[in-house]
Design an enzyme around this catalytic site. Structure first.
Site, PDB file in Angstrom:
ATOM      1  N   LYS A 200       1.058  -1.481   0.060  1.00 40.54           N
ATOM      2  CA  LYS A 200      -0.109   0.193  -0.219  1.00 40.54           C
ATOM      3  C   LYS A 200       1.183   0.809   0.054  1.00 40.54           C
ATOM      4  O   LYS A 200       1.862   1.203   0.898  1.00 40.54           O
ATOM      5  CB  LYS A 200      -1.016   0.180   1.185  1.00 40.54           C
ATOM      6  CG  LYS A 200      -1.979   1.027   1.146  1.00 40.54           C
ATOM      7  CD  LYS A 200      -2.647   2.087   2.865  1.00 40.54           C
ATOM      8  CE  LYS A 200      -1.949   2.888   2.960  1.00 40.54           C
ATOM      9  NZ  LYS A 200      -1.738   3.838   2.049  1.00 40.54           N
ATOM     10  N   GLY A 253       6.794   5.216   8.190  1.00 44.45           N
ATOM     11  CA  GLY A 253       6.141   5.705   8.126  1.00 44.45           C
ATOM     12  C   GLY A 253       6.604   7.420   9.132  1.00 44.45           C
ATOM     13  O   GLY A 253       7.485   6.824   9.951  1.00 44.45           O
ATOM     14  N   SER A 254       5.585   8.247   9.626  1.00 46.14           N
ATOM     15  CA  SER A 254       5.451   8.082  10.374  1.00 46.14           C
ATOM     16  C   SER A 254       5.387   7.487  12.426  1.00 46.14           C
ATOM     17  O   SER A 254       4.909   6.836  12.308  1.00 46.14           O
ATOM     18  CB  SER A 254       4.662   9.684  10.781  1.00 46.14           C
ATOM     19  OG  SER A 254       3.356   8.657  11.397  1.00 46.14           O
ATOM     20  N   THR A 255       6.139   8.370  13.441  1.00 42.05           N
ATOM     21  CA  THR A 255       6.794   7.507  14.283  1.00 42.05           C
ATOM     22  C   THR A 255       4.865   7.341  15.019  1.00 42.05           C
ATOM     23  O   THR A 255       4.583   6.370  15.724  1.00 42.05           O
ATOM     24  CB  THR A 255       7.866   8.697  16.112  1.00 42.05           C
ATOM     25  OG1 THR A 255       8.700   8.155  14.962  1.00 42.05           O
ATOM     26  CG2 THR A 255       7.834   7.687  16.584  1.00 42.05           C
ATOM     27  N   GLY A 258       3.446   4.576  13.237  1.00 36.78           N
ATOM     28  CA  GLY A 258       4.132   3.454  13.810  1.00 36.78           C
ATOM     29  C   GLY A 258       3.543   2.936  14.697  1.00 36.78           C
ATOM     30  O   GLY A 258       3.256   1.789  15.013  1.00 36.78           O
ATOM     31  N   GLU A 275      10.433   1.665  10.388  1.00 37.99           N
ATOM     32  CA  GLU A 275      10.739   2.153  10.744  1.00 37.99           C
ATOM     33  C   GLU A 275      10.454   3.536  10.170  1.00 37.99           C
ATOM     34  O   GLU A 275       9.251   3.872   9.652  1.00 37.99           O
ATOM     35  CB  GLU A 275      11.561   2.169   8.778  1.00 37.99           C
ATOM     36  CG  GLU A 275      12.138   0.785   8.762  1.00 37.99           C
ATOM     37  CD  GLU A 275      13.591   0.866   9.276  1.00 37.99           C
ATOM     38  OE1 GLU A 275      14.102   1.918   9.934  1.00 37.99           O
ATOM     39  OE2 GLU A 275      14.184  -0.507   8.997  1.00 37.99           O
ATOM     40  N   CYS A 309      14.062  10.690   6.238  1.00 38.78           N
ATOM     41  CA  CYS A 309      13.816  10.130   7.874  1.00 38.78           C
ATOM     42  C   CYS A 309      15.077  10.517   8.067  1.00 38.78           C
ATOM     43  O   CYS A 309      15.192  11.244   9.804  1.00 38.78           O
ATOM     44  CB  CYS A 309      13.053   8.534   7.718  1.00 38.78           C
ATOM     45  SG  CYS A 309      14.275   8.063   6.949  1.00 38.78           S
ATOM     46  N   GLU A 406      10.588  16.333  14.457  1.00 39.63           N
ATOM     47  CA  GLU A 406      10.590  16.008  12.972  1.00 39.63           C
ATOM     48  C   GLU A 406       9.287  16.839  12.484  1.00 39.63           C
ATOM     49  O   GLU A 406       8.428  17.090  12.559  1.00 39.63           O
ATOM     50  CB  GLU A 406      10.337  14.908  12.687  1.00 39.63           C
ATOM     51  CG  GLU A 406      11.149  14.181  11.515  1.00 39.63           C
ATOM     52  CD  GLU A 406      10.325  12.584  11.052  1.00 39.63           C
ATOM     53  OE1 GLU A 406       9.281  12.238  10.984  1.00 39.63           O
ATOM     54  OE2 GLU A 406      11.342  12.349  10.568  1.00 39.63           O
TER      55      GLU A 406
HETATM   56  P1  NAD Z   1       2.398   8.170   7.694  1.00 43.41           P
HETATM   57  O1  NAD Z   1       2.472   7.616   9.378  1.00 43.41           O
HETATM   58  O2  NAD Z   1       1.246   9.340   7.599  1.00 43.41           O
HETATM   59  O3  NAD Z   1       2.194   7.580   6.283  1.00 43.41           O
HETATM   60  C1  NAD Z   1       2.857   6.201   5.758  1.00 43.41           C
HETATM   61  C2  NAD Z   1       1.795   4.881   5.331  1.00 43.41           C
HETATM   62  O4  NAD Z   1       0.741   5.111   6.214  1.00 43.41           O
HETATM   63  C3  NAD Z   1       1.111   5.954   4.500  1.00 43.41           C
HETATM   64  O5  NAD Z   1       1.247   5.289   3.364  1.00 43.41           O
HETATM   65  C4  NAD Z   1      -0.974   6.598   4.812  1.00 43.41           C
HETATM   66  O6  NAD Z   1      -1.201   5.723   3.892  1.00 43.41           O
HETATM   67  C5  NAD Z   1      -0.551   4.447   6.630  1.00 43.41           C
HETATM   68  N1  NAD Z   1      -1.379   4.807   7.408  1.00 43.41           N
HETATM   69  C6  NAD Z   1      -1.505   6.013   7.788  1.00 43.41           C
HETATM   70  N2  NAD Z   1      -2.551   6.415   8.694  1.00 43.41           N
HETATM   71  C7  NAD Z   1      -2.397   4.607   8.701  1.00 43.41           C
HETATM   72  C8  NAD Z   1      -3.257   3.965   9.640  1.00 43.41           C
HETATM   73  N3  NAD Z   1      -3.943   4.431  11.165  1.00 43.41           N
HETATM   74  N4  NAD Z   1      -2.732   2.262   9.664  1.00 43.41           N
HETATM   75  C9  NAD Z   1      -2.330   2.515   8.862  1.00 43.41           C
HETATM   76  N5  NAD Z   1      -1.309   3.424   8.526  1.00 43.41           N
HETATM   77  C10 NAD Z   1      -1.224   4.510   8.242  1.00 43.41           C
HETATM   78  O7  NAD Z   1       3.954   8.917   7.447  1.00 43.41           O
HETATM   79  P2  NAD Z   1       4.069   9.794   6.243  1.00 43.41           P
HETATM   80  O8  NAD Z   1       3.732  11.367   6.816  1.00 43.41           O
HETATM   81  O9  NAD Z   1       3.577   9.412   4.487  1.00 43.41           O
HETATM   82  O10 NAD Z   1       5.851   9.740   5.951  1.00 43.41           O
HETATM   83  C11 NAD Z   1       6.720  10.803   6.714  1.00 43.41           C
HETATM   84  C12 NAD Z   1       7.139   9.529   7.837  1.00 43.41           C
HETATM   85  O11 NAD Z   1       7.553   8.829   7.740  1.00 43.41           O
HETATM   86  C13 NAD Z   1       8.281  10.373   8.521  1.00 43.41           C
HETATM   87  O12 NAD Z   1       7.911  10.287   9.760  1.00 43.41           O
HETATM   88  C14 NAD Z   1       9.369   9.952   7.762  1.00 43.41           C
HETATM   89  O13 NAD Z   1      10.675   9.988   9.170  1.00 43.41           O
HETATM   90  C15 NAD Z   1       8.797   8.464   8.415  1.00 43.41           C
HETATM   91  N6  NAD Z   1      10.197   7.528   7.474  1.00 43.41           N
HETATM   92  C16 NAD Z   1      11.219   6.812   7.522  1.00 43.41           C
HETATM   93  C17 NAD Z   1      11.621   6.853   6.912  1.00 43.41           C
HETATM   94  C18 NAD Z   1      12.811   5.458   7.316  1.00 43.41           C
HETATM   95  O14 NAD Z   1      12.742   4.139   6.948  1.00 43.41           O
HETATM   96  N7  NAD Z   1      13.060   5.186   9.205  1.00 43.41           N
HETATM   97  C19 NAD Z   1      11.724   6.433   5.595  1.00 43.41           C
HETATM   98  C20 NAD Z   1      11.171   7.225   5.200  1.00 43.41           C
HETATM   99  C21 NAD Z   1       9.987   7.800   6.308  1.00 43.41           C
END
Ligand code: NAD
Length: 503
Positions: A200, A253-255, A258, A275, A309, A406
């Protein structure tokens, strides 16, 4: 303010065609519409204009993808495929990514806003290398044998060993900052390990994940091994995390999301790798080679518009070189060419979305209100599109939100330190622990600092350097597990112990 929009008349024929119609989802080897009949817009970050539309998957579509992925997992074509066959298919996928490298880079730049030079020079080749590297692991997954003692069965001999087995159906949920790379970081080790995948992508950037779906079919993977569904995270992401038919969630994605995933996944005891976010420190000691340090700092924070990230967003400079370094850094930031992603001269593109642009602007305003000194940038750049200029704040401290949180944008917070102990204390004063860097020419000082920094990666005299072989992941609230390297395969397999009584 001027307009800085992509010229879409220059798109390759394959990409013009790709965006000329609504994109469907890949479920069970077929391209399908959402069962709810809904779609949503994908926008060009350089103009804010609609590029194309993709399906808005429903919970029923998640169910259908799970059925397809499980059928493939248990079916002969994939479930009984020999390791060498998985390796062959992954190598074929890598070849196809490489064959279409220019088109895929263009599509990634168009979708995310990143400079085409970066998509071509970094995202695509890293992705190709990574798929090839992981393909090799398909034939190198192995268990171990054990000489066991079993004190309560002294007269029996045993043959004991472990097997590594695929964890099952994987739900891969990825962010929008490096959509192609994040997709293959999950797909390649999962497929090498023999899993099936429901991918996804983030709603803002679904296009290259859908293109990967086409290449997966072209490579010859059996139907249902890879499924790509598009939709809102809070709807279908959540449905994936709570789905009893999915064995593992691999999330980047975001903490905050996560943490919610980890809580929700416990109910079905899902395997979960995370991650997450970061607020990575950059430490510059007073013996650093500034000619090499300045480009490293600039790349560390402004690459991909700071939407990385591991971005080096907190800069700590030893007092003796502070003035000299700040002057050079300010000049370097001002010289960055900001523009639309598809312009080959662009060094920094727009933010991915209007929401991300607003969020970064709000942090910049907070930095000013909290008393930080705005050295460079701080403004919006174009009348259309989601631009933010490269921004540097000096005289920051750890009470400020721009230092603690962040931002995920092109904003650098700088402060001074006097000695190594203070640098370590400042670097570690964060709930995050994803990455860090040290700039110095003194190997003894580097070796003192490296073990003291609580982060999954320490770069020395460089920043944001990735390789397929090097494990990547976070300490503390930056995540659980390591992607890339041999460790990544372990995220997608279970260990089974076998103990056989022998005569
Ligand atoms: P996000 O957490 O908003 O979204 C990430 C993914 O999760 C998207 O596909 C989103 O649709 C999905 N999502 C959103 N809500 C959800 C839920 N309740 N249940 C399941 N899935 C859900 O993050 P973002 O804004 O897309 O990305 C930015 C973040 O990602 C930053 O915090 C960044 O640091 C982190 N990031 C980390 C790494 C790493 O390797 N550590 C790499 C890239 C980005």
């Amino acid at each position: 303010m001027t307009a800085l929009c992509n010229d879409l008349t220059t798109l390759s024929r394959i990409n013009s065609d790709f965006i000329s119609r609504d994109r469907q989802m890949l479920i069970g080897g077929a391209w399908v519409d959402s069962s709810a009949g809904a779609t949503f817009a994908v926008r060009d970050p350089s103009s804010g204009k609609e590029l194309t539309r993709v399906q808005k998957a429903s919970v029923q579509d998640v169910d259908a993808a799970v059925v397809a992925a499980r059928k493939a997992l248990e079916g002969k074509a994939w479930g009984e495929a020999r390791p060498a066959e998985r390796e062959r298919l992954l190598l074929r996928l890598a070849d196809l990514l490489e064959k279409h490298a220019d088109d895929i880079a263009e599509l990634e730049s168009l979708d995310n806003g990143k400079p085409i030079s970066q998509a071509t020079g970094l995202d695509v080749p890293l992705s190709v290398n990574f798929v090839r590297y992981m393909a090799g692991f398909a034939t190198k997954i192995h268990g171990r044998t054990f000489d066991v003692s079993v004190p309560y069965a002294p007269d029996t001999r045993f043959f004991a060993y472990t097997r590594r087995e695929p964890v099952g159906v994987v739900g891969a949920i990825i962010p929008w900052n490096m959509p192609l790379l994040m997709a293959v970081w999950k797909l390649a080790p999962a497929l090498a390990a023999g899993c099936t995948v429901i991918l996804k992508p983030a709603s803002d950037t679904p296009l290259t994940a859908l293109r990967i779906g086409e290449l997966v079919l072209e490579a010859g993977f059996p139907e249902g091994v890879v499924n790509v569904i598009t939709g809102a995270g809070c709807e279908i992401g959540d449905a994936m995390v709570s789905h009893p038919g999915i064995d593992k969630i691999a999330f980047t994605g975001s903490t905050s999301v996560g943490k919610a995933i980890a809580r929700s996944g416990v109910d079905t005891m899902k395997r979960i790798s995370l991650e997450l976010g970061g607020k990575s420190p950059v430490i510059v000691l007073d013996d650093a080679d500034l000619a090499a340090t300045i480009p490293g700092i600039i790349l560390g924070i402004f690459a991909n518009c700071g939407q990385v990230c591991s971005a080096g967003s907190r800069l700590y400079v030893q007092r003796g070189i502070y003035d000299c370094l700040m002057a050079a850094l300010g000049e370097a930031a001002k010289s960055i060419k900001v523009g639309p992603g598809l312009d080959p001269a662009t060094q920094m593109g727009p933010m991915v979305s209007a929401g991300q642009q607003r969020s970064v602007q709000a942090y910049i305003e907070a930095g000013v209100a909290e008393g930080a000194e705005l050295v460079v940038g701080g403004g919006q750049l174009a009348s259309e599109g989601f631009y933010v200029s490269p921004t540097i704040f000096a005289n920051t401290d750890h009470s400020m939100s721009i230092v603690r949180e962040e931002i995920f944008g092109p904003v650098l917070a700088v402060q001074c330190f006097d000695d190594e102990a203070e640098a370590v204390k400042l670097a570690n004063d964060t709930p995050y622990g994803l990455a860090s860097s040290i700039y110095s020419t003194n190997v003894n000082r580097i070796q003192r600092l490296t073990p003291a920094i609580k982060a999954g990666t320490v770069w020395v005299n460089c920043h944001n350097i990735f390789d397929a072989a090097l494990p990547f992941g976070g300490y503390k609230e930056s995540g659980i597990g390591r992607e890339m390297g041999e460790e990544a395969v372990g995220l997608y397999s279970e260990i089974k112990s076998v103990c056989m009584a022998v005569g």
